[in-house]
Every structure is written in structure tokens, then in C-alpha cells.
Design an enzyme around this catalytic site. Structure first.
Site, short mmCIF file in Angstrom:
data_model
loop_
_atom_site.label_atom_id
_atom_site.label_comp_id
_atom_site.label_asym_id
_atom_site.label_seq_id
_atom_site.Cartn_x
_atom_site.Cartn_y
_atom_site.Cartn_z
N ARG A 1 38.45 13.31 -19.72
CA ARG A 1 38.78 12.85 -18.37
C ARG A 1 37.74 13.23 -17.34
O ARG A 1 37.88 12.88 -16.17
CB ARG A 1 40.09 13.51 -17.95
CG ARG A 1 41.29 12.64 -18.08
CD ARG A 1 42.47 13.51 -17.76
NE ARG A 1 43.47 12.80 -17.07
CZ ARG A 1 44.57 12.31 -17.65
NH1 ARG A 1 44.75 12.44 -18.93
NH2 ARG A 1 45.47 11.71 -16.92
N LYS B 1 48.16 3.54 -22.06
CA LYS B 1 47.40 4.25 -23.11
C LYS B 1 48.35 4.90 -24.12
O LYS B 1 48.14 4.82 -25.32
CB LYS B 1 46.50 5.36 -22.50
CG LYS B 1 45.55 4.86 -21.42
CD LYS B 1 44.69 5.98 -20.87
CE LYS B 1 45.46 7.10 -20.17
NZ LYS B 1 46.16 6.68 -18.94
N ARG C 1 59.13 11.76 -15.46
CA ARG C 1 58.15 12.83 -15.42
C ARG C 1 58.02 13.40 -14.02
O ARG C 1 58.06 12.65 -13.04
CB ARG C 1 56.78 12.30 -15.89
CG ARG C 1 56.65 12.32 -17.39
CD ARG C 1 55.46 11.59 -17.92
NE ARG C 1 54.21 11.80 -17.21
CZ ARG C 1 53.05 11.29 -17.61
NH1 ARG C 1 53.00 10.57 -18.72
NH2 ARG C 1 51.96 11.48 -16.92
N ARG D 1 47.01 11.29 -8.54
CA ARG D 1 46.50 11.02 -9.89
C ARG D 1 45.57 9.81 -9.88
O ARG D 1 44.55 9.81 -10.56
CB ARG D 1 47.67 10.77 -10.86
CG ARG D 1 48.37 12.06 -11.25
CD ARG D 1 49.74 11.79 -11.84
NE ARG D 1 49.72 11.04 -13.05
CZ ARG D 1 50.77 10.34 -13.51
NH1 ARG D 1 51.90 10.32 -12.83
NH2 ARG D 1 50.68 9.68 -14.63
N ARG E 1 58.99 4.00 -15.37
CA ARG E 1 58.88 4.72 -16.66
C ARG E 1 59.95 5.80 -16.82
O ARG E 1 60.19 6.60 -15.93
CB ARG E 1 57.51 5.37 -16.77
CG ARG E 1 57.43 6.28 -18.01
CD ARG E 1 56.06 6.74 -18.34
NE ARG E 1 55.36 7.30 -17.22
CZ ARG E 1 54.05 7.48 -17.19
NH1 ARG E 1 53.31 7.12 -18.21
NH2 ARG E 1 53.49 8.02 -16.14
P1 AP5 Z 1 52.25 4.53 -20.59
O1 AP5 Z 1 51.94 4.04 -21.97
O2 AP5 Z 1 53.11 5.72 -20.43
O3 AP5 Z 1 50.89 4.69 -19.73
P2 AP5 Z 1 49.73 5.77 -19.79
O4 AP5 Z 1 48.44 5.06 -19.60
O5 AP5 Z 1 49.88 6.62 -21.03
O6 AP5 Z 1 50.07 6.55 -18.47
P3 AP5 Z 1 50.16 8.12 -18.15
O7 AP5 Z 1 50.79 8.18 -16.78
O8 AP5 Z 1 50.85 8.85 -19.26
O9 AP5 Z 1 48.68 8.50 -18.11
P4 AP5 Z 1 48.07 9.74 -17.49
O10 AP5 Z 1 46.69 9.63 -18.02
O11 AP5 Z 1 48.21 9.86 -16.04
O12 AP5 Z 1 48.98 10.94 -18.04
P5 AP5 Z 1 48.76 12.04 -19.16
O13 AP5 Z 1 50.05 12.28 -19.80
O14 AP5 Z 1 47.56 11.74 -19.98
O15 AP5 Z 1 52.88 3.28 -19.79
C1 AP5 Z 1 53.35 3.42 -18.47
C2 AP5 Z 1 54.63 2.62 -18.27
O16 AP5 Z 1 54.31 1.22 -18.37
C3 AP5 Z 1 55.70 2.87 -19.36
O17 AP5 Z 1 56.97 2.81 -18.76
C4 AP5 Z 1 55.51 1.72 -20.37
O18 AP5 Z 1 56.71 1.38 -21.00
C5 AP5 Z 1 55.00 0.60 -19.45
N1 AP5 Z 1 54.01 -0.27 -20.09
C6 AP5 Z 1 53.02 0.09 -20.96
N2 AP5 Z 1 52.28 -0.99 -21.29
C7 AP5 Z 1 52.80 -2.03 -20.59
C8 AP5 Z 1 52.46 -3.43 -20.52
N3 AP5 Z 1 51.43 -3.94 -21.21
N4 AP5 Z 1 53.20 -4.23 -19.70
C9 AP5 Z 1 54.24 -3.70 -18.98
N5 AP5 Z 1 54.64 -2.40 -19.04
C10 AP5 Z 1 53.91 -1.57 -19.84
O19 AP5 Z 1 48.35 13.33 -18.26
C11 AP5 Z 1 49.28 13.96 -17.42
C12 AP5 Z 1 48.61 15.13 -16.70
O20 AP5 Z 1 48.18 16.12 -17.67
C13 AP5 Z 1 47.33 14.79 -15.91
O21 AP5 Z 1 47.63 14.28 -14.63
C14 AP5 Z 1 46.63 16.16 -15.88
O22 AP5 Z 1 47.22 17.01 -14.94
C15 AP5 Z 1 46.93 16.71 -17.27
N6 AP5 Z 1 45.89 16.35 -18.22
C16 AP5 Z 1 46.07 15.56 -19.33
N7 AP5 Z 1 44.90 15.41 -19.99
C17 AP5 Z 1 43.96 16.11 -19.29
C18 AP5 Z 1 42.58 16.29 -19.47
N8 AP5 Z 1 41.92 15.72 -20.51
N9 AP5 Z 1 41.91 17.04 -18.55
C19 AP5 Z 1 42.57 17.63 -17.53
N10 AP5 Z 1 43.90 17.46 -17.30
C20 AP5 Z 1 44.60 16.72 -18.17
#
Ligand code: AP5
Length: 217
Positions: A92, A17, A163, A174, A130
Site C-alpha cells: 500500500r 478486491k 466495519r 481512507r 457492506r
Molecule cells: P470488497 O470486496 O469488500 O472491497 P475491497 O476492495 O476489499 O474494500 P476494502 O474496504 O476491504 O478495502 P480496503 O483496502 O480499504 O480495506 P482493507 O481491509 O484492506 O467490496 C466492497 C463492497 O462492495 C462489498 O459490500 C461487496 O459485496 C460489494 N462489491 C464488490 N464487488 C462489487 C461489484 N463488482 N459490484 C457491486 N458491488 C460489489 O484494510 C483495512 C485497513 O487495514 C486499512 O485502512 C489500514 O488501516 C489497514 N491496512 C491493511 N493493509 C495495510 C497495509 N498493507 N499497510 C498499512 N495498513 C494496512
């Protein structure tokens, strides 16, 4: 260029994402709003919000809805959001989605939701590879998109870090939290007729091409 709507990227941790939402936001000239990035910044600043969010994030849980909504509403009030925006990792939970609907309605925006579908094995593989730039947040993957020099960001020379919530125990939590609390949103948006699916298990460029077809700026 503008979107004139709220683009919402749904999908499990590691689905890509962040990688794709930054590209689309840049292409459409609108802000990329990652609630995860906002919380990581609050943690890095050691603000009051960051001190609440840090332990929750490190164990893989979700920050309480009221804190998330307050932060998002404040961000949407800034002038750069007037032409639309791309949400990455928000909403979420069902309460977050319902509150967002009201906010969007009041602003005359409609949502367009894209669900990133990837197998659990691929998610774990991606997360384990990552690394992120500690300066500008650029995302790398040692398996798929390594930096030119190990441990250093190609763009600004910043140090690459992993991270805190990418430890295996936090990743397991998660993924479970996603299944329990976030996955039901796909049905919520499907019923409203605003949901599209993308095969996000494909290589990055292929996923980008599929998204370019789905999203008109
Ligand atoms: P990446 O693009 O980083 O994936 P992502 O979907 O963004 O994954 P996240 O782990 O960041 O999502 P998340 O939702 O858990 O974390 P967030 O930061 O929102 O890609 C992943 C890896 O794969 C990278 O190395 C990339 O290079 C590689 N890649 C990408 N596309 C690829 C492809 N097509 N092929 C191969 N490799 C690929 O949230 C973190 C924390 O914040 C949550 O756990 C929670 O505690 C809190 N939080 C955030 N938002 C909320 C909310 N709305 N409500 C409550 N808590 C929240």
C-alpha cells in the site's frame, strides 16, 4: 493447481478486491492474504499488534510499514505459500512495494499486479452497503448481494456486522490516504511491465470473468 507467482490486487477501498481475491485464490488453490483481515483478527484478539492497529484503522490511516512487513514476512514463511499467493490490500506504500520486490526475488517469484478501477461515487455506495460475517468474514452488500435472512450469514448463521472503518469520516480519510500513498504504486508497477487494469465498476460476475481471462493458474 498453483500460481507460481504473487498476484497483487491494487485498488481503492470498496473496489471489490476482497470479493474477487478470495474467488481467484480458491480457483488457483493458493492462500488469500489480506493484510486488512490479518489486522482485524489482531484487533479482535486484542494482541499487542491489534492494540497498535485499532486506532489507526478506525480513523482510516495506514499501519506503519515495519509492522506490516513483519506480519507479511511471517505469513509468507508458512508452507502453504510455496506455490504462490494472492495479496489483497498489500502493498500500500512505495516502501512496502520495494521491500516486497526483494522478498519475491529471493523466493524466485514474480509479481502480477491488477489495478481495480471504480468511480469514487460507486466506492462510497458499495462501502455504505457492506456487511461482513462476524464468524467467517464473508462479504455481503445490502444493495447488490444481500443475505437470504437480514443480518445473518448464509454460510454459517453468523451475525453480520459493519466495519468500524466504514463510518463516513473514516471512509473519506481512507480514500484520501489511498490517493496519496497507494495510487503511486500503479505507476511503479506499470514501469516494471507487470500491471493490468480491470473495470471493477462492472457487476461482480463480469469482473470475475475479466479476471479469469487475466489470471492463468
Ligand atoms: P470488497 O470486496 O469488500 O472491497 P475491497 O476492495 O476489499 O474494500 P476494502 O474496504 O476491504 O478495502 P480496503 O483496502 O480499504 O480495506 P482493507 O481491509 O484492506 O467490496 C466492497 C463492497 O462492495 C462489498 O459490500 C461487496 O459485496 C460489494 N462489491 C464488490 N464487488 C462489487 C461489484 N463488482 N459490484 C457491486 N458491488 C460489489 O484494510 C483495512 C485497513 O487495514 C486499512 O485502512 C489500514 O488501516 C489497514 N491496512 C491493511 N493493509 C495495510 C497495509 N498493507 N499497510 C498499512 N495498513 C494496512
Amino acid at each position: 493447481m498453483a500460481l507460481n507467482r504473487a498476484l497483487i490486487f491494487l485498488g481503492p477501498p470498496g473496489a471489490g478486491k476482497g470479493t474477487q481475491s478470495k474467488k481467484i485464490a480458491q480457483r488457483c488453490g493458493v492462500p488469500h492474504l489480506s493484510t486488512g483481515d490479518m489486522f482485524r483478527e489482531a484487533v479482535a484478539r486484542d494482541s499487542a499488534l491489534g492494540r497498535i492497529a485499532r486506532p489507526i484503522m478506525e480513523r482510516g490511516g495506514l499501519v506503519p510499514d515495519d509492522l506490516v512487513m513483519k506480519m507479511v514476512e511471517e505469513r509468507l514463511g508458512r508452507p502453504d505459500c510455496s506455490g504462490g499467493f494472492v495479496f489483497d490490500g498489500f502493498p500500500r506504500t512505495l516502501p512496502q512495494a520495494e521491500m516486497l520486490d526483494k522478498i519475491l526475488e529471493a523466493r524466485g517469484f514474480r509479481p502480477q499486479v491488477i489495478d481495480f478501477c471504480v468511480s469514487p461515487e460507486e466506492l462510497v455506495r458499495r462501502i455504505s452497503g457492506r456487511w461482513m460475517c462476524s464468524v467467517d468474514g464473508e462479504i455481503y452488500n445490502i444493495h447488490e448481494a444481500p443475505p437470504k435472512v437480514a443480518g445473518i450469514c448464509d454460510r454459517d448463521g453468523g451475525k453480520l456486522v459493519q466495519r468500524a472503518d466504514d463510518r463516513p469520516e473514516a471512509v473519506k480519510e481512507r480514500l484520501e490516504v489511498y490517493e496519496r500513498q497507494t495510487k503511486p504504486l500503479t505507476e511503479y508497477y506499470r514501469q516494471r511491465g507487470v500491471l493490468s487494469l480491470v473495470d471493477a465498476g462492472a457487476p461482480v460476475e463480469e469482473v470475475s470473468r475479466a479476471l479469469d481471462k487475466l489470471v492463468n493458474c
